[in-house]
Design an enzyme around this catalytic site. Structure first.
Site, PDB file in Angstrom:
ATOM      1  N   TYR A 243     -29.161  21.733  -1.979  1.00 41.17           N
ATOM      2  CA  TYR A 243     -27.969  20.665  -1.850  1.00 41.17           C
ATOM      3  C   TYR A 243     -26.636  21.352  -2.290  1.00 41.17           C
ATOM      4  O   TYR A 243     -25.869  21.142  -1.547  1.00 41.17           O
ATOM      5  CB  TYR A 243     -28.492  19.269  -2.382  1.00 41.17           C
ATOM      6  CG  TYR A 243     -27.095  18.361  -2.673  1.00 41.17           C
ATOM      7  CD1 TYR A 243     -26.987  17.627  -1.539  1.00 41.17           C
ATOM      8  CD2 TYR A 243     -26.619  18.291  -3.757  1.00 41.17           C
ATOM      9  CE1 TYR A 243     -25.923  16.985  -1.465  1.00 41.17           C
ATOM     10  CE2 TYR A 243     -25.241  17.489  -3.678  1.00 41.17           C
ATOM     11  CZ  TYR A 243     -25.119  16.515  -2.706  1.00 41.17           C
ATOM     12  OH  TYR A 243     -23.891  15.770  -2.590  1.00 41.17           O
TER      13      TYR A 243
ATOM     14  N   SER B  28     -18.804  18.038  -3.190  1.00 40.03           N
ATOM     15  CA  SER B  28     -19.315  17.365  -4.255  1.00 40.03           C
ATOM     16  C   SER B  28     -19.080  18.592  -5.361  1.00 40.03           C
ATOM     17  O   SER B  28     -18.661  19.469  -5.143  1.00 40.03           O
ATOM     18  CB  SER B  28     -20.988  17.328  -4.299  1.00 40.03           C
ATOM     19  OG  SER B  28     -21.522  17.420  -5.497  1.00 40.03           O
TER      20      SER B  28
END
Ligand SMILES: NC(=O)c1ccc[n+]([C@@H]2O[C@H](COP(=O)([O-])OP(=O)(O)OC[C@H]3O[C@@H](n4cnc5c(N)ncnc54)[C@H](OP(=O)(O)O)[C@@H]3O)[C@@H](O)[C@H]2O)c1
Length: 259
Positions: free
Chosen positions: A151, A138
């Site tokens: 995360y 990401s």
């Protein structure tokens, strides 16, 4: 021997589903993995009809401790030349003190442990077929992200792990396996809804999963870049991070999360 298969994890929805559709359009046989068997079967039936390919469905919770081993067993002797290690989720955005520890543990099991173990399990097959490994990280991997702390840290693991693996493979067997860390920014999928978060409440620019996958597929054809960041804005943002200190980059990320 049958034509090789590409494994796509998290294929029932979002980015993984788009990967499955894009690979099928290239006449690639597929192994689709996620928990929702019905969604996978529906997708598999559609892809078989449209593209005359073979599609195996393996419904599985990749967050379980034995997941990579079970996946290897279920794949059996199918020839594998591509692994899209995509399944992942984020805990609801918010301060660390409000994170549910059990959900954080599940996220680490899926986003880190499963990604690493699936990559390692299929590496010999990919070496043999001079194949492709895509680990979906990401853009959150490039800096600390307040209110998405755990995360973003899981994705930093995926990015570093993938770049290190790529460097190892370049030494031992140059060009044999193409390894990519795909680093999308905010993407319009159910990922946000699933984490009880609203992407509209952030200041992130948002891409479609189709655009993310188109960038990845183009990079897979060229087999050059080990880190792929979809979109011009995101590439410029990544460049800018090089000029900021880590605390400054974290402060900017905090403003963008806008929590
Ligand atoms: N959307 C974004 O803004 C964004 C941005 C950057 C990176 N990413 C990353 O991109 C990847 C795909 O995300 P997405 O946006 O496509 O999310 P999504 O639409 O929520 O899809 C996630 C996929 O992962 C599967 N999955 C979730 N938990 C699983 C488990 N325990 N075992 C097996 N499969 C599981 C889901 O299927 P089942 O529920 O059927 O299991 C689904 O197919 C993730 O790694 C995510 O971190 C997303």
């Amino acid at each position: 021997m049958s034509r090789p298969y590409a494994i796509v994890t998290g294929a029932s929805e979002g980015i993984g589903r788009c990967f499955a559709q894009a690979l099928a359009a290239q006449q690639r046989n597929l192994v689709l993995v996620a928990r929702n068997a019905e969604r996978l079967e529906d997708l598999a039936a559609d892809l078989r009809t449209r593209h005359a390919i073979e599609v195996r469905v393996i419904p599985m919770d990749l967050g379980r401790a034995t997941a990579a081993r079970d996946l290897m067993r279920d794949v059996g002797d199918l020839p594998i030349d591509c692994v899209i290690n995509n399944a992942g989720f984020q805990v609801p955005m918010g301060p660390v003190r409000e994170n549910d520890p059990a959900t954080v543990r599940d996220m680490i099991a899926l986003n880190i442990v499963a990604v690493a173990e699936v990559a390692q399990a299929f590496l010999p097959a990919l070496v043999k077929t001079r194949g492709t490994l895509v680990n979906v990280a990401s853009h959150a991997a490039f800096q600390p992200v307040p209110y998405m702390a755990a995360y973003a840290a899981t994705k930093a693991y995926v990015l570093h792990y993938t770049e290190a693996l790529n460097a190892e493979l370049a030494d031992s067997n140059p060009g044999a396996v193409y390894v990519m860390a795909l680093c999308p920014g905010a993407t319009q999928t159910r990922f946000w809804e699933r984490s009880a978060s609203k992407v509209e409440e952030t200041r992130f620019s948002v891409m479609s999963p189709e655009a993310v996958v188109a960038t990845a597929m183009s990079a897979m054809r060229k087999r050059r870049r080990s880190v792929v960041i979809p979109g011009v804005v995101l590439n410029l943002a990544t460049l800018a991070l090089r000029f900021g200190t880590r605390p400054l980059n974290a402060a900017i990320a905090k403003r963008l999360v806008g929590h």
